[in-house]
Design a protein around this motif. Structure first.
Motif, PDB file in Angstrom:
ATOM      1  N   PRO A  87      20.130  44.805 -16.557  1.00 51.42           N
ATOM      2  CA  PRO A  87      18.933  44.889 -17.406  1.00 51.42           C
ATOM      3  C   PRO A  87      18.505  43.542 -17.987  1.00 51.42           C
ATOM      4  CG  PRO A  87      20.463  46.668 -17.913  1.00 51.42           C
ATOM      5  CD  PRO A  87      21.186  45.733 -16.986  1.00 51.42           C
ATOM      6  N   ALA A  88      19.452  42.601 -18.120  1.00 52.90           N
ATOM      7  CA  ALA A  88      19.126  41.292 -18.690  1.00 52.90           C
ATOM      8  C   ALA A  88      18.580  40.313 -17.656  1.00 52.90           C
ATOM      9  CB  ALA A  88      20.361  40.690 -19.362  1.00 52.90           C
ATOM     10  N   SER A  89      18.490  40.714 -16.393  1.00 52.91           N
ATOM     11  CA  SER A  89      17.953  39.838 -15.360  1.00 52.91           C
ATOM     12  C   SER A  89      16.438  39.766 -15.495  1.00 52.91           C
ATOM     13  CB  SER A  89      18.347  40.356 -13.972  1.00 52.91           C
ATOM     14  OG  SER A  89      17.941  39.469 -12.955  1.00 52.91           O
ATOM     15  N   VAL A  90      15.906  38.562 -15.629  1.00 48.40           N
ATOM     16  CA  VAL A  90      14.474  38.365 -15.861  1.00 48.40           C
ATOM     17  C   VAL A  90      13.997  37.153 -15.076  1.00 48.40           C
ATOM     18  CG1 VAL A  90      14.463  39.382 -18.180  1.00 48.40           C
ATOM     19  CG2 VAL A  90      14.960  36.938 -17.905  1.00 48.40           C
ATOM     20  N   TYR A  91      12.675  37.015 -14.980  1.00 50.00           N
ATOM     21  CA  TYR A  91      12.058  35.795 -14.483  1.00 50.00           C
ATOM     22  C   TYR A  91      11.628  34.950 -15.672  1.00 50.00           C
ATOM     23  CZ  TYR A  91      12.007  38.079  -9.943  1.00 50.00           C
ATOM     24  OH  TYR A  91      12.386  38.694  -8.784  1.00 50.00           O
ATOM     25  N   VAL A  92      11.654  33.619 -15.498  1.00 50.14           N
ATOM     26  CA  VAL A  92      11.308  32.695 -16.574  1.00 50.14           C
ATOM     27  C   VAL A  92      10.432  31.597 -15.981  1.00 50.14           C
ATOM     28  CG1 VAL A  92      12.166  31.139 -18.361  1.00 50.14           C
ATOM     29  CG2 VAL A  92      13.517  33.151 -17.719  1.00 50.14           C
ATOM     30  N   ILE A  93       9.198  31.478 -16.483  1.00 54.39           N
ATOM     31  CA  ILE A  93       8.263  30.478 -15.963  1.00 54.39           C
ATOM     32  C   ILE A  93       7.513  29.830 -17.117  1.00 54.39           C
ATOM     33  CG2 ILE A  93       7.933  31.672 -13.758  1.00 54.39           C
ATOM     34  CD1 ILE A  93       5.190  32.626 -14.882  1.00 54.39           C
ATOM     35  N   GLY A  99       3.989  24.141 -23.724  1.00 47.96           N
ATOM     36  CA  GLY A  99       5.146  24.432 -24.552  1.00 47.96           C
ATOM     37  C   GLY A  99       5.532  25.892 -24.600  1.00 47.96           C
ATOM     38  N   ARG A 100       4.727  26.753 -23.969  1.00 47.66           N
ATOM     39  CA  ARG A 100       5.032  28.189 -23.954  1.00 47.66           C
ATOM     40  C   ARG A 100       5.740  28.571 -22.666  1.00 47.66           C
ATOM     41  NH1 ARG A 100       0.315  32.510 -25.094  1.00 47.66           N
ATOM     42  NH2 ARG A 100       0.541  31.546 -27.159  1.00 47.66           N
ATOM     43  N   VAL A 101       6.666  29.507 -22.765  1.00 48.96           N
ATOM     44  CA  VAL A 101       7.385  30.033 -21.613  1.00 48.96           C
ATOM     45  C   VAL A 101       7.218  31.541 -21.577  1.00 48.96           C
ATOM     46  CG1 VAL A 101       9.714  30.510 -20.745  1.00 48.96           C
ATOM     47  CG2 VAL A 101       9.070  28.187 -21.337  1.00 48.96           C
ATOM     48  N   PRO A 165       9.843  20.095 -24.937  1.00 43.27           N
ATOM     49  CA  PRO A 165      10.633  21.263 -25.335  1.00 43.27           C
ATOM     50  C   PRO A 165       9.872  22.577 -25.159  1.00 43.27           C
ATOM     51  CG  PRO A 165       9.631  20.273 -27.254  1.00 43.27           C
ATOM     52  CD  PRO A 165       9.249  19.391 -26.088  1.00 43.27           C
ATOM     53  N   VAL A 166      10.635  23.689 -25.162  1.00 41.17           N
ATOM     54  CA  VAL A 166      10.033  25.020 -25.198  1.00 41.17           C
ATOM     55  C   VAL A 166       9.748  25.356 -26.656  1.00 41.17           C
ATOM     56  CG1 VAL A 166      10.368  27.474 -24.734  1.00 41.17           C
ATOM     57  CG2 VAL A 166      11.242  25.767 -23.121  1.00 41.17           C
ATOM     58  N   ARG A 167       8.477  25.582 -26.980  1.00 40.89           N
ATOM     59  CA  ARG A 167       8.092  25.816 -28.368  1.00 40.89           C
ATOM     60  C   ARG A 167       7.955  27.303 -28.707  1.00 40.89           C
ATOM     61  NH1 ARG A 167       4.964  21.211 -26.950  1.00 40.89           N
ATOM     62  NH2 ARG A 167       5.590  19.380 -28.152  1.00 40.89           N
ATOM     63  N   GLU A 168       7.579  28.104 -27.709  1.00 37.27           N
ATOM     64  CA  GLU A 168       7.419  29.527 -27.974  1.00 37.27           C
ATOM     65  C   GLU A 168       7.599  30.321 -26.694  1.00 37.27           C
ATOM     66  OE1 GLU A 168       3.571  29.758 -29.755  1.00 37.27           O
ATOM     67  OE2 GLU A 168       2.519  29.814 -27.837  1.00 37.27           O
ATOM     68  N   VAL A 169       7.870  31.616 -26.879  1.00 38.00           N
ATOM     69  CA  VAL A 169       8.171  32.513 -25.771  1.00 38.00           C
ATOM     70  C   VAL A 169       7.321  33.772 -25.900  1.00 38.00           C
ATOM     71  CG1 VAL A 169       9.942  33.994 -24.748  1.00 38.00           C
ATOM     72  CG2 VAL A 169      10.530  31.689 -25.477  1.00 38.00           C
ATOM     73  N   VAL A 170       6.827  34.267 -24.753  1.00 35.90           N
ATOM     74  CA  VAL A 170       6.247  35.605 -24.698  1.00 35.90           C
ATOM     75  C   VAL A 170       7.030  36.408 -23.670  1.00 35.90           C
ATOM     76  CG1 VAL A 170       3.926  34.919 -25.414  1.00 35.90           C
ATOM     77  CG2 VAL A 170       4.512  34.933 -22.985  1.00 35.90           C
ATOM     78  N   PHE A 171       7.173  37.697 -23.922  1.00 33.99           N
ATOM     79  CA  PHE A 171       7.791  38.582 -22.942  1.00 33.99           C
ATOM     80  C   PHE A 171       6.713  39.454 -22.327  1.00 33.99           C
ATOM     81  CE2 PHE A 171       9.336  42.854 -21.914  1.00 33.99           C
ATOM     82  CZ  PHE A 171      10.159  42.525 -20.847  1.00 33.99           C
ATOM     83  N   CYS A 172       6.722  39.573 -20.998  1.00 31.45           N
ATOM     84  CA  CYS A 172       5.725  40.376 -20.286  1.00 31.45           C
ATOM     85  C   CYS A 172       6.404  41.329 -19.314  1.00 31.45           C
ATOM     86  CB  CYS A 172       4.766  39.488 -19.498  1.00 31.45           C
ATOM     87  SG  CYS A 172       3.804  38.317 -20.494  1.00 31.45           S
ATOM     88  N   PRO A 214       3.408  35.777 -29.147  1.00 35.93           N
ATOM     89  CA  PRO A 214       4.255  34.597 -28.993  1.00 35.93           C
ATOM     90  C   PRO A 214       5.334  34.547 -30.082  1.00 35.93           C
ATOM     91  CG  PRO A 214       1.948  33.985 -28.830  1.00 35.93           C
ATOM     92  CD  PRO A 214       1.975  35.403 -29.305  1.00 35.93           C
ATOM     93  N   PHE A 215       6.538  34.160 -29.683  1.00 34.71           N
ATOM     94  CA  PHE A 215       7.651  34.001 -30.616  1.00 34.71           C
ATOM     95  C   PHE A 215       8.058  32.542 -30.633  1.00 34.71           C
ATOM     96  CE2 PHE A 215      12.296  33.669 -31.178  1.00 34.71           C
ATOM     97  CZ  PHE A 215      12.404  34.174 -32.466  1.00 34.71           C
ATOM     98  N   GLY A 216       8.012  31.910 -31.807  1.00 33.71           N
ATOM     99  CA  GLY A 216       8.319  30.496 -31.921  1.00 33.71           C
ATOM    100  C   GLY A 216       9.807  30.226 -31.913  1.00 33.71           C
ATOM    101  N   LEU A 217      10.201  29.186 -31.192  1.00 37.52           N
ATOM    102  CA  LEU A 217      11.611  28.788 -31.137  1.00 37.52           C
ATOM    103  C   LEU A 217      11.853  27.587 -32.042  1.00 37.52           C
ATOM    104  CD1 LEU A 217      12.399  29.082 -27.306  1.00 37.52           C
ATOM    105  CD2 LEU A 217      12.967  30.694 -29.110  1.00 37.52           C
TER     106      LEU A 217
END
Length: 217
Positions: A87-93, A99-101, A165-172, A214-217
């Protein structure tokens, strides 16, 4: 604005665009637009850091009157190379803005390149979601994030890298109407992984994305 200020503003804009173009770093391929309107679906998601991981939870509810196919089962691989469930297997781009991933469970289109020959088609594990039903998942993704896309990192112009750096993340999460998609098939080689579809244009054309804030890191 005076003519002098206009010239200065134009110079700054050109310099900015020029620097963006001269970095020489290959960028993420753009997603082609999906066809048609998204199916009626409810989506909620939370993203937060817990120790050295992103903790992600989401729920997708089919509010339409037709079955949906959800691309929520990103294959992991055993030491022997066979597909396994995780379940934790994901794609990351990388994503926009800078700065967003994007951390995702979805299908990706097959890239066209005269310098790359795709000898195999990566597979996406899918789940069927009947009208009125919901799909829920909760999992951790280790930090720091590592880029993962089904067609690899290099499409002929050098490796694509995540923002630094990675500044924020969204999950889709991606899903589409079953009627608009090919019928899911069993994976090759007698694998017990479950139903799959290829990362192909016929698939991504019917896929729509639901994404978190977006979630800020």
């Amino acid at each position: 604005m005076t003519p002098t200020r206009r010239l200065l503003a134009g110079a700054v804009l050109l310099l900015t665009l020029g620097c963006a173009a001269c970095t020489g770093q290959p960028s993420e391929p753009a997603d082609p637009p999906a066809k048609g309107t998204p199916p009626d679906a409810g989506f909620t998601s939370t993203v937060e850091t817990r120790g050295q991981a992103l903790h992600i939870s989401y729920e997708l509810t089919n509010r339409s009157d037709a079955k949906l196919i959800v691309f929520n089962r990103v294959p992991a691989f055993s030491p022997s190379g066979s597909m396994v469930e995780d379940p934790a297997s994901v794609y990351v781009i990388g994503s926009e803005p800078e700065g967003r991933v994007q951390v995702a469970k979805r299908a990706f289109h097959q890239l066209e390149s005269d310098r790359t020959d795709w000898t195999t088609t990566p597979l996406a594990g899918v789940s069927e979601l009947e009208p009125g039903r919901s799909l829920r998942e909760e999992f951790d993704v280790p930090l720091p994030l590592e880029r993962r896309r089904p067609y690899g990192d290099d499409y002929g112009d050098g490796p694509v890298k995540l923002p630094d750096p990675v500044r924020e993340v969204v999950f889709c999460v991606g899903a589409g109407r079953a009627a608009d998609l090919p019928a899911p098939a069993s994976p090759p080689g007698g694998s017990e992984f479950g139903p799959v579809l290829g990362h192909l244009p016929t698939v991504t054309a019917a896929q729509h994305l639901w994404c978190s804030e977006p979630f800020g890191l």
